[in-house]
Scaffold this motif. Structure first.
Motif, mmCIF file in Angstrom:
data_model
loop_
_atom_site.group_PDB
_atom_site.id
_atom_site.type_symbol
_atom_site.label_atom_id
_atom_site.label_comp_id
_atom_site.label_asym_id
_atom_site.label_seq_id
_atom_site.Cartn_x
_atom_site.Cartn_y
_atom_site.Cartn_z
ATOM 1 N N SER A 152 65.033 4.847 -11.427
ATOM 2 C CA SER A 152 63.810 5.129 -10.849
ATOM 3 C C SER A 152 63.278 4.851 -10.023
ATOM 4 O O SER A 152 63.228 5.088 -9.027
ATOM 5 C CB SER A 152 62.427 5.280 -12.098
ATOM 6 N N ASN A 153 63.139 3.317 -9.745
ATOM 7 C CA ASN A 153 63.081 2.312 -8.703
ATOM 8 C C ASN A 153 63.997 2.725 -7.783
ATOM 9 O O ASN A 153 63.632 2.557 -6.656
ATOM 10 C CB ASN A 153 62.842 0.591 -8.966
ATOM 11 N N ILE A 154 64.849 3.031 -7.594
ATOM 12 C CA ILE A 154 66.192 2.426 -6.683
ATOM 13 C C ILE A 154 65.871 4.398 -6.355
ATOM 14 O O ILE A 154 66.040 4.324 -4.707
ATOM 15 C CB ILE A 154 67.382 2.270 -7.252
ATOM 16 N N ILE A 155 65.712 5.300 -6.588
ATOM 17 C CA ILE A 155 65.185 6.718 -5.718
ATOM 18 C C ILE A 155 64.210 6.866 -5.604
ATOM 19 O O ILE A 155 63.688 8.299 -5.017
ATOM 20 C CB ILE A 155 66.055 7.768 -6.652
ATOM 21 N N ARG A 156 62.955 6.474 -5.534
ATOM 22 C CA ARG A 156 61.703 6.324 -5.523
ATOM 23 C C ARG A 156 61.748 6.370 -3.988
ATOM 24 O O ARG A 156 61.151 7.743 -3.048
ATOM 25 C CB ARG A 156 60.562 5.106 -5.470
ATOM 26 N N PRO A 157 62.474 5.820 -2.413
ATOM 27 C CA PRO A 157 62.220 5.899 -1.466
ATOM 28 C C PRO A 157 63.111 7.414 -0.759
ATOM 29 O O PRO A 157 62.439 8.306 0.308
ATOM 30 C CB PRO A 157 63.327 5.407 0.001
ATOM 31 N N GLY A 158 64.477 7.591 -1.962
ATOM 32 C CA GLY A 158 64.920 9.135 -1.560
ATOM 33 C C GLY A 158 64.163 9.900 -2.024
ATOM 34 O O GLY A 158 63.615 11.646 -1.453
ATOM 35 N N THR A 159 62.856 10.568 -3.081
ATOM 36 C CA THR A 159 62.154 11.432 -3.288
ATOM 37 C C THR A 159 60.710 11.808 -2.787
ATOM 38 O O THR A 159 60.345 12.393 -2.312
ATOM 39 C CB THR A 159 61.504 11.100 -5.289
ATOM 40 N N LEU A 160 60.611 10.254 -2.084
ATOM 41 C CA LEU A 160 59.099 10.743 -1.714
ATOM 42 C C LEU A 160 60.240 11.198 -0.124
ATOM 43 O O LEU A 160 59.293 12.385 0.391
ATOM 44 C CB LEU A 160 58.416 8.970 -0.693
ATOM 45 N N ALA A 161 60.905 11.077 0.442
ATOM 46 C CA ALA A 161 61.715 11.499 1.444
ATOM 47 C C ALA A 161 61.705 13.242 1.244
ATOM 48 O O ALA A 161 61.665 14.135 2.299
ATOM 49 C CB ALA A 161 63.397 10.729 2.142
ATOM 50 N N VAL A 162 62.833 12.780 0.310
ATOM 51 C CA VAL A 162 63.233 14.654 -0.377
ATOM 52 C C VAL A 162 62.174 15.639 0.243
ATOM 53 O O VAL A 162 60.895 16.993 0.366
ATOM 54 C CB VAL A 162 63.962 14.653 -1.448
ATOM 55 N N ARG A 163 60.715 15.484 -0.965
ATOM 56 C CA ARG A 163 59.908 15.649 -1.368
ATOM 57 C C ARG A 163 59.507 16.489 -0.184
ATOM 58 O O ARG A 163 58.656 17.321 0.343
ATOM 59 C CB ARG A 163 58.628 14.994 -2.519
ATOM 60 N N LEU A 164 58.665 15.327 0.811
ATOM 61 C CA LEU A 164 58.500 16.132 1.961
ATOM 62 C C LEU A 164 58.871 16.925 2.922
ATOM 63 O O LEU A 164 58.802 17.719 3.122
ATOM 64 C CB LEU A 164 58.292 14.640 3.228
ATOM 65 N N ALA A 165 60.638 16.711 3.421
ATOM 66 C CA ALA A 165 61.041 17.570 4.084
ATOM 67 C C ALA A 165 61.583 18.906 3.115
ATOM 68 O O ALA A 165 61.341 19.917 3.863
ATOM 69 C CB ALA A 165 62.309 16.475 4.556
ATOM 70 N N ALA A 166 61.403 19.027 2.360
ATOM 71 C CA ALA A 166 61.923 20.131 1.521
ATOM 72 C C ALA A 166 60.340 21.069 1.291
ATOM 73 O O ALA A 166 60.726 22.034 1.871
ATOM 74 C CB ALA A 166 62.454 20.838 -0.406
ATOM 75 N N ASN A 167 59.534 20.540 1.639
ATOM 76 C CA ASN A 167 58.101 21.431 1.252
ATOM 77 C C ASN A 167 57.773 21.946 2.561
ATOM 78 O O ASN A 167 57.070 22.613 3.085
ATOM 79 C CB ASN A 167 56.973 20.108 0.991
ATOM 80 N N MET A 168 58.622 20.899 3.812
ATOM 81 C CA MET A 168 57.498 21.209 5.602
ATOM 82 C C MET A 168 58.841 22.106 5.309
ATOM 83 O O MET A 168 58.984 23.646 5.835
ATOM 84 C CB MET A 168 58.200 19.914 6.016
ATOM 85 N N ILE A 169 60.255 22.293 5.225
ATOM 86 C CA ILE A 169 61.423 22.814 5.836
ATOM 87 C C ILE A 169 61.029 24.796 4.803
ATOM 88 O O ILE A 169 61.486 25.477 5.045
ATOM 89 C CB ILE A 169 62.309 22.760 5.280
ATOM 90 N N ALA A 170 60.183 24.853 3.633
ATOM 91 C CA ALA A 170 60.807 25.888 2.988
ATOM 92 C C ALA A 170 59.689 26.669 3.471
ATOM 93 O O ALA A 170 60.175 27.978 3.748
ATOM 94 C CB ALA A 170 60.530 25.448 1.321
ATOM 95 N N GLY A 171 57.933 26.061 3.696
ATOM 96 C CA GLY A 171 57.171 27.287 4.646
ATOM 97 C C GLY A 171 58.236 27.838 5.232
ATOM 98 O O GLY A 171 57.910 29.011 6.016
#
Length: 227
Positions: A152-171
């Motif tokens: 869970s600690n290792i994937i934290r930067p990935g989840t932050l990055a994917v969450r922001l990119a996915a929400n922006m590209i979806a709209g």
């Protein structure tokens, strides 16, 4: 089907160049052009509004941080400012949305996470080891909890990055798909399409602010875990 999807997402690829130098990523620097205005021009409503927003975020982040990390709230408030400016710039026509690409979002989350981890493991090694095993965990489950907490600690930067990119590209993708159907519609249906596009644009403006806030708050919570 794969070819259609590739053509669909290709609209978000960088395309503007001069002498084979990409100009799309230059929009990431446009946000900085709005920030120094407060320091060299007389106070305006815009500068007073943004100062109020920054101070509010500074106080809120201070409430979440440990007493030894109070200065980090200024860094996190600046991070919010950079992200929200880039998100709003992407809503303007013919402007490249840098925050919808993992290259941009990872460059924000990964150095921050590495810095937090390095500081925690160097300054508070025992606390970091203790954090891997939640209090009250049965001895039999301790190895599994260490593995789960480590992942869970290792994937934290990935989840932050994917969450922001996915929400922006979806709209943006939804706006593009609806807008591409406009030339083939009748005048009556076109009116409803324009109305729905305006509503989606308002929604995307809210998403741009919310995702910037979520990114900054989660970064604050990760920082506060380092005691």
């Amino acid at each position: 089907m794969l070819k259609i999807m590739m053509n669909l997402f290709s609209i978000f690829d960088p395309s503007s160049t001069i002498l084979n130098l990409s100009l799309n990523w230059a929009t990431s620097l446009f946000g900085f052009m709005f920030l120094p205005y407060i320091f060299w021009a007389s106070p305006s409503r815009w500068s007073l509004l943004w100062t109020k927003v920054t101070l509010t975020l500074h106080q809120e982040f201070n409430a979440l941080l440990q007493p030894t990390h109070k200065g980090s709230s200024l860094l996190l408030a600046s991070l919010f400012s950079i992200i929200v400016f880039n998100n709003f710039l992407g809503l303007l026509p013919f402007i490249f949305t840098s925050s919808s690409h993992l290259v941009m979002t990872l460059s924000l989350s990964l150095p921050l996470w590495i810095t937090i981890m390095m500081f925690g493991w160097i300054k508070h090694t025992q606390h970091m080891f203790a954090h891997l095993v939640p209090q009250g965990t049965p001895p039999l489950l301790m190895p599994f909890m260490v593995l789960i907490e480590t992942i869970s600690n290792i994937i934290r930067p990935g989840t932050l990055a994917v969450r922001l990119a996915a929400n922006m590209i979806a709209g943006h993708l939804l706006l593009t798909l609806l807008g591409s159907t406009g030339p083939t519609l009748s005048s009556t249906i076109l009116f409803f399409l324009i109305f729905s596009q305006i509503l989606l644009l308002i929604l995307e403006s809210a998403v741009a602010i919310i995702q910037s806030y979520v990114f900054a708050v989660l970064s604050t919570l990760y920082t506060s875990e380092i005691n």
